[in-house]
Motif scaffolding. Structure first.
Motif, PDB file in Angstrom:
ATOM      1  N   LEU A 207      21.857  77.008  57.898  1.00 45.99           N
ATOM      2  CA  LEU A 207      20.583  76.268  57.847  1.00 45.99           C
ATOM      3  C   LEU A 207      18.808  77.271  57.623  1.00 45.99           C
ATOM      4  N   LYS A 208      18.955  78.175  58.955  1.00 43.57           N
ATOM      5  CA  LYS A 208      17.925  79.249  58.987  1.00 43.57           C
ATOM      6  C   LYS A 208      17.614  79.768  57.712  1.00 43.57           C
ATOM      7  N   THR A 209      18.563  80.450  57.063  1.00 47.13           N
ATOM      8  CA  THR A 209      18.312  81.510  55.921  1.00 47.13           C
ATOM      9  C   THR A 209      17.759  80.162  55.242  1.00 47.13           C
ATOM     10  N   ASN A 210      18.255  78.342  54.590  1.00 41.56           N
ATOM     11  CA  ASN A 210      17.610  77.937  53.631  1.00 41.56           C
ATOM     12  C   ASN A 210      16.435  76.954  54.278  1.00 41.56           C
ATOM     13  N   LEU A 211      16.024  77.249  55.309  1.00 45.42           N
ATOM     14  CA  LEU A 211      14.371  77.190  55.791  1.00 45.42           C
ATOM     15  C   LEU A 211      13.906  78.336  55.658  1.00 45.42           C
ATOM     16  N   SER A 212      14.149  79.079  55.269  1.00 42.35           N
ATOM     17  CA  SER A 212      13.084  80.869  55.513  1.00 42.35           C
ATOM     18  C   SER A 212      13.274  80.528  53.808  1.00 42.35           C
ATOM     19  N   ASN A 213      14.068  80.098  53.312  1.00 43.06           N
ATOM     20  CA  ASN A 213      14.207  80.369  51.497  1.00 43.06           C
ATOM     21  C   ASN A 213      12.801  79.417  51.257  1.00 43.06           C
ATOM     22  N   GLU A 214      12.477  77.663  52.156  1.00 45.78           N
ATOM     23  CA  GLU A 214      11.922  77.132  51.470  1.00 45.78           C
ATOM     24  C   GLU A 214      10.767  77.709  51.964  1.00 45.78           C
ATOM     25  N   ASP A 215      10.359  78.868  53.030  1.00 43.27           N
ATOM     26  CA  ASP A 215       9.411  79.031  53.231  1.00 43.27           C
ATOM     27  C   ASP A 215       8.546  79.961  52.459  1.00 43.27           C
ATOM     28  N   LYS A 216       9.195  80.885  52.226  1.00 44.90           N
ATOM     29  CA  LYS A 216       9.171  81.563  51.288  1.00 44.90           C
ATOM     30  C   LYS A 216       9.592  83.593  51.629  1.00 44.90           C
ATOM     31  N   LEU A 217       9.982  83.007  52.757  1.00 45.28           N
ATOM     32  CA  LEU A 217       9.549  84.299  53.938  1.00 45.28           C
ATOM     33  C   LEU A 217      10.884  84.392  54.867  1.00 45.28           C
ATOM     34  N   LEU A 218      11.453  85.904  55.114  1.00 44.87           N
ATOM     35  CA  LEU A 218      11.809  86.507  56.056  1.00 44.87           C
ATOM     36  C   LEU A 218      11.654  86.919  56.810  1.00 44.87           C
ATOM     37  N   THR A 219      11.296  86.635  58.424  1.00 46.74           N
ATOM     38  CA  THR A 219      10.906  87.790  59.330  1.00 46.74           C
ATOM     39  C   THR A 219      12.201  87.976  60.576  1.00 46.74           C
ATOM     40  N   GLY A 220      11.640  89.069  61.007  1.00 47.15           N
ATOM     41  CA  GLY A 220      12.218  90.045  62.125  1.00 47.15           C
ATOM     42  C   GLY A 220      12.908  90.725  61.996  1.00 47.15           C
ATOM     43  N   GLU A 221      13.658  92.066  62.698  1.00 45.14           N
ATOM     44  CA  GLU A 221      14.105  93.196  62.559  1.00 45.14           C
ATOM     45  C   GLU A 221      15.345  93.370  61.887  1.00 45.14           C
ATOM     46  N   LEU A 222      15.453  94.564  61.157  1.00 48.10           N
ATOM     47  CA  LEU A 222      16.442  94.396  60.849  1.00 48.10           C
ATOM     48  C   LEU A 222      17.218  96.208  61.558  1.00 48.10           C
ATOM     49  N   HIS A 223      18.180  96.624  61.362  1.00 49.42           N
ATOM     50  CA  HIS A 223      18.613  98.149  62.619  1.00 49.42           C
ATOM     51  C   HIS A 223      18.933  99.336  61.276  1.00 49.42           C
ATOM     52  N   ILE A 224      18.574 100.061  60.972  1.00 47.85           N
ATOM     53  CA  ILE A 224      18.886 101.022  60.071  1.00 47.85           C
ATOM     54  C   ILE A 224      19.714 101.929  60.524  1.00 47.85           C
ATOM     55  N   PHE A 225      21.035 102.652  60.251  1.00 51.44           N
ATOM     56  CA  PHE A 225      21.701 104.501  60.776  1.00 51.44           C
ATOM     57  C   PHE A 225      21.737 104.188  60.055  1.00 51.44           C
ATOM     58  N   CYS A 226      21.267 106.323  59.566  1.00 49.28           N
ATOM     59  CA  CYS A 226      21.852 106.755  58.469  1.00 49.28           C
ATOM     60  C   CYS A 226      21.634 108.744  59.093  1.00 49.28           C
ATOM     61  N   SER A 227      22.240 109.230  58.217  1.00 45.87           N
ATOM     62  CA  SER A 227      21.856 111.135  58.466  1.00 45.87           C
ATOM     63  C   SER A 227      20.477 111.485  57.955  1.00 45.87           C
ATOM     64  N   VAL A 228      20.185 112.555  58.233  1.00 38.16           N
ATOM     65  CA  VAL A 228      19.031 112.973  57.761  1.00 38.16           C
ATOM     66  C   VAL A 228      18.038 112.828  56.901  1.00 38.16           C
ATOM     67  N   THR A 229      19.325 113.313  55.953  1.00 42.85           N
ATOM     68  CA  THR A 229      19.330 113.684  54.452  1.00 42.85           C
ATOM     69  C   THR A 229      19.257 112.275  53.808  1.00 42.85           C
ATOM     70  N   ALA A 230      20.349 111.836  53.798  1.00 43.39           N
ATOM     71  CA  ALA A 230      20.084 110.062  53.365  1.00 43.39           C
ATOM     72  C   ALA A 230      19.154 108.862  53.793  1.00 43.39           C
ATOM     73  N   SER A 231      18.252 109.626  54.472  1.00 46.30           N
ATOM     74  CA  SER A 231      17.371 108.613  54.589  1.00 46.30           C
ATOM     75  C   SER A 231      15.917 109.090  53.904  1.00 46.30           C
ATOM     76  N   TYR A 232      16.466 110.262  53.402  1.00 47.57           N
ATOM     77  CA  TYR A 232      15.102 110.872  51.856  1.00 47.57           C
ATOM     78  C   TYR A 232      16.041 110.789  50.566  1.00 47.57           C
ATOM     79  N   SER A 233      17.239 110.804  50.508  1.00 48.23           N
ATOM     80  CA  SER A 233      18.261 111.078  49.501  1.00 48.23           C
ATOM     81  C   SER A 233      18.288 109.329  48.943  1.00 48.23           C
ATOM     82  N   HIS A 234      18.990 108.209  49.439  1.00 49.28           N
ATOM     83  CA  HIS A 234      19.469 107.380  49.226  1.00 49.28           C
ATOM     84  C   HIS A 234      18.655 105.770  49.741  1.00 49.28           C
ATOM     85  N   LEU A 235      18.458 105.846  51.013  1.00 44.06           N
ATOM     86  CA  LEU A 235      17.581 104.842  51.618  1.00 44.06           C
ATOM     87  C   LEU A 235      16.369 104.672  51.223  1.00 44.06           C
ATOM     88  N   PRO A 236      15.237 105.346  50.476  1.00 43.51           N
ATOM     89  CA  PRO A 236      14.260 104.658  50.324  1.00 43.51           C
ATOM     90  C   PRO A 236      14.370 103.873  48.130  1.00 43.51           C
TER      91      PRO A 236
END
Length: 291
Positions: A78-107
């Motif tokens: 339901l929250k996804t559908n409502l957000s899609n209706e507003d064309k906007l998702l907000t919040g915080e997404l926590h991602i973990f990776c190695s230092v190398t992956a932070s500039y080799s794959h994540l960007p």
């Protein structure tokens, strides 16, 4: 029914530990117990049987679990559908990776994600890649860029984004074991090795030792592949590290790959809990990786 209570209930079912859930939810054990008691009052039945060593579901708890998962799934949908209706998702997404992956794959992943979801805040943590799976299982990150383990825990889902090769590297300069390296064949038993402390890369290293019948002299076991390259560059020993780490190292010119040695690589990918795919933010990231 309070969806926070259901989330706590499901987490305890997965962790089988009140203390682990309390840490993950950032609440005290006593507050967690009170939340569970509220849910048990609503249900009218005890949900858990606890002792000093384990937590087990009662019959009522076993009946509630699929219902709770379904209710939270519908809530997130339901929250996804409502957000899609507003064309906007907000919040915080926590991602973990190695230092190398932070500039080799994540960007590349994040640039596409930010175009579609500019209002989502990315919280990035970096560290030893061997910790990636644990970070997800302990709910300390929503998504991790991780090596695929030989056995993926059943709670997790994994999507491959690259294949990582491994190489043996030796110091380009002077070292105490230079003479041994120029022997043919090299007696690897006499060479000091610098290896990962744990994780998929360490498993590959151990397999190579076993297949070559090497009884290694371990000079150091380190967390994080970047430190392996640095220590080899300093002449401390021979290292085994992912090629992507070697190529991106600031001391790559001070080490040399042993080209004739073939070590099995591993798949690198995006990992999260299967249950977290109901989270609109995680699902949005996952779908963009898939596409």
């Amino acid at each position: 029914m309070n969806q926070k209570l259901l989330h706590i209930f499901i987490h305890i079912c997965e962790s089988k530990s009140f203390s682990k859930t309390a840490i993950a939810m950032h609440i005290s054990p006593s507050a967690l117990s009170r939340q569970v008691q509220k849910l048990e009052v609503d249900i009218g039945q005890a949900l858990f049987v606890r002792d000093n060593r384990s937590v087990e579901l009662t019959d009522a708890g076993k009946k509630l679990l699929p219902v709770a998962i379904h209710m939270l799934s519908e809530w997130h949908r339901l929250k996804t559908n409502l957000s899609n209706e507003d064309k906007l998702l907000t919040g915080e997404l926590h991602i973990f990776c190695s230092v190398t992956a932070s500039y080799s794959h994540l960007p590349e992943l994040l640039s596409n994600f930010r175009i579609h979801y500019p209002q989502i805040e990315i919280k990035l943590s970096t560290g030893d890649p061997a910790q990636s799976i644990g970070m997800i299982l302990q709910d300390r990150a929503d998504i991790a860029i991780s090596a695929k383990p030989n056995v993926l825990p059943s709670k997790l889902t994994f999507k491959t984004i690259d294949h990582i090769t491994l190489s043996i590297i030796i110091p380009s300069g002077i070292s105490n074991f230079a003479n041994e390296l120029h022997q043919s064949p090299v007696n690897w038993d006499k060479i000091p090795f610098i290896v990962p402390e744990e994780g998929t890369a360490r498993e590959r290293v151990n397999t190579w030792f076993k297949n070559r019948k090497v009884k290694p002299t371990i000079y150091a076991q380190v967390s994080g592949h970047e430190a392996i390259v640095s220590m080899v560059a300093l002449g401390c020993g021979v290292g085994i590290a992912p090629d992507v780490v070697i190529s991106n190292s600031p001391v790559k010119d001070k080490v040399t790959r042993v080209e004739a040695i073939n070590i099995k690589g591993f798949d690198l990918g995006v990992c999260c809990k299967q249950s977290q795919l109901q989270n609109p933010l995680v699902n949005a990231f996952w779908n963009l990786v898939e596409s």
